[in-house]
Design an enzyme around this catalytic site. Structure first.
Site, short mmCIF file in Angstrom:
data_model
loop_
_atom_site.label_atom_id
_atom_site.label_comp_id
_atom_site.label_asym_id
_atom_site.label_seq_id
_atom_site.Cartn_x
_atom_site.Cartn_y
_atom_site.Cartn_z
N ASN A 142 29.50 37.71 39.39
CA ASN A 142 29.30 36.69 38.34
C ASN A 142 29.37 35.29 38.94
O ASN A 142 28.62 34.40 38.53
CB ASN A 142 30.34 36.84 37.22
CG ASN A 142 29.96 37.90 36.22
OD1 ASN A 142 29.07 37.69 35.37
ND2 ASN A 142 30.58 39.07 36.32
N GLY A 144 32.87 39.09 42.93
CA GLY A 144 32.28 37.77 42.75
C GLY A 144 30.79 37.76 42.41
O GLY A 144 30.12 36.76 42.65
N HIS A 170 34.51 39.45 29.80
CA HIS A 170 35.19 40.75 29.80
C HIS A 170 34.16 41.85 29.52
O HIS A 170 33.29 41.67 28.66
CB HIS A 170 36.29 40.76 28.73
CG HIS A 170 37.08 42.02 28.74
ND1 HIS A 170 38.03 42.30 29.72
CD2 HIS A 170 37.05 43.11 27.94
CE1 HIS A 170 38.55 43.49 29.50
NE2 HIS A 170 37.97 44.01 28.43
N MET A 208 41.94 38.63 37.91
CA MET A 208 42.77 39.67 37.32
C MET A 208 44.23 39.27 37.16
O MET A 208 45.12 40.10 37.32
CB MET A 208 42.63 40.96 38.15
CG MET A 208 41.24 41.55 38.09
SD MET A 208 40.65 41.70 36.38
CE MET A 208 39.17 42.68 36.60
N ASN A 212 36.40 33.13 29.75
CA ASN A 212 36.48 34.37 30.54
C ASN A 212 35.34 35.29 30.12
O ASN A 212 34.82 35.19 29.01
CB ASN A 212 37.83 35.04 30.23
CG ASN A 212 38.01 36.36 30.97
OD1 ASN A 212 37.67 36.47 32.15
ND2 ASN A 212 38.53 37.38 30.29
N ILE A 216 46.64 33.84 32.90
CA ILE A 216 46.66 32.39 33.10
C ILE A 216 47.92 31.82 32.45
O ILE A 216 48.26 32.16 31.31
CB ILE A 216 45.39 31.76 32.47
CG1 ILE A 216 44.14 32.25 33.22
CG2 ILE A 216 45.45 30.24 32.48
CD1 ILE A 216 44.04 31.83 34.66
C1 GAR Z 1 33.26 41.69 35.55
O1 GAR Z 1 32.58 42.83 35.09
C2 GAR Z 1 34.14 41.12 34.47
O2 GAR Z 1 33.68 41.36 33.19
C3 GAR Z 1 35.46 41.82 34.70
O3 GAR Z 1 35.57 41.93 36.09
C4 GAR Z 1 34.26 42.07 36.65
C5 GAR Z 1 34.18 41.16 37.84
O4 GAR Z 1 33.02 41.39 38.58
N1 GAR Z 1 36.54 41.09 34.12
C6 GAR Z 1 37.57 41.63 33.49
O5 GAR Z 1 37.75 42.84 33.41
C7 GAR Z 1 38.56 40.63 32.88
N2 GAR Z 1 39.48 41.25 32.06
P1 GAR Z 1 32.51 40.33 39.63
O6 GAR Z 1 33.71 39.94 40.50
O7 GAR Z 1 31.48 41.05 40.44
O8 GAR Z 1 31.95 39.15 38.88
#
Ligand code: GAR
Length: 187
Positions: free
Chosen positions: A16, A14, A107, A88, A105, A91
């Site tokens: 982001n 979390g 990525h 993860m 989203n 949707i």
């Molecule tokens: C982030 O780096 C995001 O880009 C990735 O998960 C991480 C979550 O970090 N998302 C994906 O891989 C989506 N396919 P966070 O929970 O610390 O924000």
């Protein structure tokens, strides 16, 4: 400015989410985080929901009616915009239809390269020169949909999975708010 009531979906740490919460406290930032949904009861990011007193829900995606549960709560909280931040799960079509072009989203790669999981190890194995992140609209396919904004950096010899993640996430914390500002610039 009327801020868009936004729901953030998370599965893990979390960071982001935390960054978006802090940015959304600024009066000129176009969204207000009204709800947080997680599919993971243990998600570390729930801590930020508690700390910043934002309503959060654990919705078990193994339950049969979980999609109705999500839709019901999005309506209840009058949500008009959705940000996936390390969520993860795929949707569902019904959610995508209900929130057409309203779900985005982030990525950790320069899409369309390296969709899916284990992006950093695959990039290193592939001897990629560039890495980065992409903010994009969500459609039916995994890590697909029109790109809103990308940020790039050059990989160097010393990089490993850990440093790539650190460098990528540092850019993510700029890219996600910038993409949101870009989307609502003309609204
Ligand atoms: C982030 O780096 C995001 O880009 C990735 O998960 C991480 C979550 O970090 N998302 C994906 O891989 C989506 N396919 P966070 O929970 O610390 O924000």
């Amino acid at each position: 400015m009327v801020k868009k009531k936004t729901c953030i979906f998370i599965s893990g740490s979390g960071t982001n989410l935390k960054n978006l919460i802090l940015r959304s406290r600024d009066n000129t930032f176009p969204i207000n985080i009204s709800l947080i949904i997680t599919d993971n009861r243990e998600a570390y990011g729930i801590k930020y929901a508690k700390k910043y007193k934002i309503p959060f829900l654990f919705i078990n995606t193994k339950q049969r009616n979980f999609e109705n549960d999500i839709l019901f709560n999005l309506k209840k909280y009058e949500i008009s915009f959705i940000c996936l931040a390390g969520y993860m799960k795929i949707i569902s079509n019904s959610l995508i239809q209900k929130y057409k072009n309203k779900i985005i989203n982030i990525h950790p790669s320069l899409l369309p390269k390296f969709k899916g999981l284990n992006t950093y190890s695959r990039m290193l194995r592939n001897k990629e020169v560039k890495a980065g992140c992409t903010v994009h609209y969500v459609d039916k396919k995994l890590d697909n949909g029109n790109s809103i904004l990308k940020k790039m950096f050059f990989i160097n010899e010393k990089d490993n999975e850990k440093t790539l993640k650190q460098r990528t996430q540092k850019l993510e914390y700029q890219a996600y708010p910038e993409a949101i500002i870009k989307i609502f610039k003309n609204n």
